[in-house]
Write a protein that holds these residues in place. Structure first.
Motif, mmCIF file in Angstrom:
data_model
loop_
_atom_site.group_PDB
_atom_site.id
_atom_site.type_symbol
_atom_site.label_atom_id
_atom_site.label_comp_id
_atom_site.label_asym_id
_atom_site.label_seq_id
_atom_site.Cartn_x
_atom_site.Cartn_y
_atom_site.Cartn_z
ATOM 1 N N ASP A 1 7.971 10.081 5.068
ATOM 2 C CA ASP A 1 9.031 10.831 4.371
ATOM 3 C C ASP A 1 8.748 10.876 2.872
ATOM 4 N N THR A 2 8.411 9.699 2.336
ATOM 5 C CA THR A 2 8.206 9.579 0.891
ATOM 6 C C THR A 2 6.927 10.267 0.448
ATOM 7 N N VAL A 3 5.914 10.243 1.306
ATOM 8 C CA VAL A 3 4.669 10.944 0.983
ATOM 9 C C VAL A 3 4.945 12.432 0.832
ATOM 10 N N PHE A 4 5.754 12.990 1.734
ATOM 11 C CA PHE A 4 6.122 14.405 1.623
ATOM 12 C C PHE A 4 6.867 14.667 0.308
ATOM 13 N N LEU A 5 7.799 13.799 -0.030
ATOM 14 C CA LEU A 5 8.552 13.981 -1.270
ATOM 15 C C LEU A 5 7.619 13.981 -2.478
ATOM 16 N N ALA A 6 6.671 13.053 -2.482
ATOM 17 C CA ALA A 6 5.754 12.947 -3.616
ATOM 18 C C ALA A 6 4.857 14.176 -3.717
ATOM 19 N N LEU A 7 4.338 14.649 -2.586
ATOM 20 C CA LEU A 7 3.463 15.813 -2.595
ATOM 21 C C LEU A 7 4.216 17.090 -2.955
ATOM 22 N N GLY B 1 0.812 -1.208 0.000
ATOM 23 C CA GLY B 1 0.000 0.000 0.000
ATOM 24 C C GLY B 1 0.846 1.259 0.000
ATOM 25 N N TYR B 2 1.980 1.194 0.697
ATOM 26 C CA TYR B 2 2.926 2.313 0.683
ATOM 27 C C TYR B 2 3.408 2.604 -0.732
ATOM 28 N N LEU B 3 3.798 1.561 -1.453
ATOM 29 C CA LEU B 3 4.285 1.739 -2.821
ATOM 30 C C LEU B 3 3.191 2.256 -3.740
ATOM 31 N N VAL B 4 1.989 1.696 -3.623
ATOM 32 C CA VAL B 4 0.879 2.144 -4.456
ATOM 33 C C VAL B 4 0.567 3.614 -4.157
ATOM 34 N N THR B 5 0.597 3.973 -2.880
ATOM 35 C CA THR B 5 0.253 5.346 -2.477
ATOM 36 C C THR B 5 1.223 6.361 -3.046
ATOM 37 N N ILE B 6 2.518 6.108 -2.885
ATOM 38 C CA ILE B 6 3.481 7.139 -3.298
ATOM 39 C C ILE B 6 3.519 7.293 -4.819
ATOM 40 N N PHE B 7 3.383 6.195 -5.541
ATOM 41 C CA PHE B 7 3.411 6.314 -6.996
ATOM 42 C C PHE B 7 2.087 6.849 -7.539
ATOM 43 N N ILE C 1 0.360 9.149 -5.841
ATOM 44 C CA ILE C 1 0.501 10.578 -5.580
ATOM 45 C C ILE C 1 1.362 11.226 -6.655
ATOM 46 N N ARG C 2 2.454 10.573 -7.012
ATOM 47 C CA ARG C 2 3.321 11.131 -8.043
ATOM 48 C C ARG C 2 2.571 11.282 -9.360
ATOM 49 N N HIS C 3 1.739 10.291 -9.691
ATOM 50 C CA HIS C 3 0.972 10.366 -10.938
ATOM 51 C C HIS C 3 -0.038 11.519 -10.884
ATOM 52 N N VAL C 4 -0.746 11.642 -9.760
ATOM 53 C CA VAL C 4 -1.749 12.693 -9.619
ATOM 54 C C VAL C 4 -1.100 14.072 -9.635
ATOM 55 N N MET C 5 0.104 14.180 -9.053
ATOM 56 C CA MET C 5 0.775 15.476 -8.937
ATOM 57 C C MET C 5 1.500 15.881 -10.213
ATOM 58 N N LYS C 6 1.516 15.026 -11.214
ATOM 59 C CA LYS C 6 2.310 15.277 -12.410
ATOM 60 C C LYS C 6 1.980 16.619 -13.059
ATOM 61 N N ASP C 7 0.708 16.966 -13.125
ATOM 62 C CA ASP C 7 0.288 18.211 -13.776
ATOM 63 C C ASP C 7 -0.224 19.244 -12.769
ATOM 64 N N ARG C 8 0.146 19.070 -11.501
ATOM 65 C CA ARG C 8 -0.291 19.988 -10.457
ATOM 66 C C ARG C 8 0.915 20.687 -9.840
ATOM 67 N N LYS D 1 6.651 17.046 -5.044
ATOM 68 C CA LYS D 1 7.155 16.764 -6.397
ATOM 69 C C LYS D 1 8.682 16.682 -6.436
ATOM 70 N N LYS D 2 9.245 16.054 -5.419
ATOM 71 C CA LYS D 2 10.676 15.777 -5.407
ATOM 72 C C LYS D 2 10.915 14.402 -6.023
ATOM 73 N N PRO D 3 12.114 14.157 -6.549
ATOM 74 C CA PRO D 3 12.394 12.840 -7.147
ATOM 75 C C PRO D 3 12.289 11.715 -6.115
ATOM 76 N N LEU D 4 11.726 10.597 -6.529
ATOM 77 C CA LEU D 4 11.645 9.418 -5.677
ATOM 78 C C LEU D 4 12.756 8.460 -6.090
ATOM 79 N N ALA D 5 13.909 8.609 -5.473
ATOM 80 C CA ALA D 5 15.055 7.774 -5.813
ATOM 81 C C ALA D 5 14.799 6.328 -5.404
ATOM 82 N N PHE D 6 15.319 5.401 -6.199
ATOM 83 C CA PHE D 6 15.150 3.974 -5.884
ATOM 84 C C PHE D 6 15.686 3.658 -4.499
ATOM 85 N N LEU D 7 16.857 4.197 -4.144
ATOM 86 C CA LEU D 7 17.464 3.918 -2.844
ATOM 87 C C LEU D 7 16.538 4.332 -1.714
ATOM 88 N N HIS D 8 15.923 5.487 -1.847
ATOM 89 C CA HIS D 8 15.013 5.975 -0.807
ATOM 90 C C HIS D 8 13.826 5.025 -0.622
#
Length: 295
Positions: A128-134, A42-48, A50-57, A136-143
């Motif tokens: 942490d990752t939710v903040f990054l996604a909202l 669910g964490y992975l689905v959520t952050i990606f 959010i990234r998709h929804v935020m793409k044009d926002r 619009k910061k890069p979601l690095a694989f390592l993170h």
């Protein structure tokens, strides 16, 4: 005697129920695969999502919430580290380092409670990752890999009751005190000079972790299966938990070294950007400064 723990217990407005004071399979929250794996998925689905929804926002700023999140994690890590050391250091002083690493009596009720609290911290850190996604910061694989896998690591070590786990947990908490303070301060506009050294400390952390867990794992297998091999004795914990810990921590070390090299050892690119009058990355290899929040 545990002055700090006793002081905190005396001022606490409530007492934890049994399934939160200790790790009880299928009773303690997030203590079964049926809970853990869907939560991490669910964490992975959520952050990606959010990234998709935020793409044009436009990105959210969230400065206040971000600072509160980081301040709480920095303070919480410091308190939990102090509580752990208050329990561990007297036992290690009394019985010796090998005993403290490997003896079954290093799994006390109080330490189990602290390990459980550390485990729950890992789910809070997923924000942490939710903040990054909202933002619009890069979601690095390592993170993303490190955040999700560390929650799984803590889960396996609780199940396996590995006596050695206090070493990586303690070092990790110490790193988190500094790291979350760094993000709290920089979100408020502060300039922190030791950003690069924080990544170095993370790498040193995994070197120490691996030395200790490989030593404990070798001690167990040599004492159990390799008769005649040099050993100081067996170590408490299940084989599967020990092997999973060795493998995952090894992957962390490799990924952090790769991140360090890619981030800090690019002088040619930096000089080229400066020569062309382009803004340089601020020491993280990315302009936003948050993609390496991997711990």
């Amino acid at each position: 005697m545990a002055p700090l723990a006793d002081s905190l217990a005396s001022i606490a407005p409530f007492s934890f129920p049994p399934h939160l004071r200790s790790y009880l399979h299928a009773k303690t929250p997030l203590s079964t695969p049926q809970e853990v794996f869907p939560t991490l998925a669910g964490y992975l689905v959520t952050i990606f999502s959010i990234r998709h929804v935020m793409k044009d926002r436009p990105p959210f700023k969230l400065q206040f919430l971000f600072q509160v999140h980081n301040a709480l994690l920095s303070i919480g890590s410091a308190v939990l580290l102090a509580l752990l050391l208050e329990q561990i250091l007297p036992m290690a002083w009394k019985h010796g380092v090998f005993w403290a690493l490997c003896d079954e009596d290093m799994w006390t009720d109080r330490l189990e409670f602290y390990y459980l609290m550390n485990y729950y911290f890992k789910y809070i850190e997923l924000f942490d990752t939710v903040f990054l996604a909202l933002k619009k910061k890069p979601l690095a694989f390592l993170h993303v890999y490190h955040h999700s896998a560390t929650a799984l690591l803590c889960y396996t070590q609780l199940n396996g009751k590995t006596s050695v786990q206090w070493v990586p947990i303690s070092i990790n908490l110490g790193i988190h005190v500094l790291m979350y303070y760094y993000y709290f301060a920089t979100a408020g506009g502060a300039r922190i000079w030791w950003k690069k050294h924080l990544t170095t400390m993370q790498i040193v952390q995994f070197v120490v972790d691996l030395f200790v867990v490989y030593f404990a794992t070798y001690s167990y297998f040599s004492a159990t299966y390799l008769k005649g091999w040099p050993t100081m004795g067996s170590c408490a914990g299940t084989e599967s938990a020990a092997l999973f810990g060795c493998g995952l921590l090894s992957s962390y070390l490799g990924l952090f070294i790769q991140f360090y090299v890619n981030t800090y050892n690019k002088p040619a690119k930096g000089k080229s950007a400066k020569a062309n009058g382009k803004p340089l990355a601020n020491g993280n290899g990315v302009a936003n400064g948050h993609a390496h929040k991997t711990e």
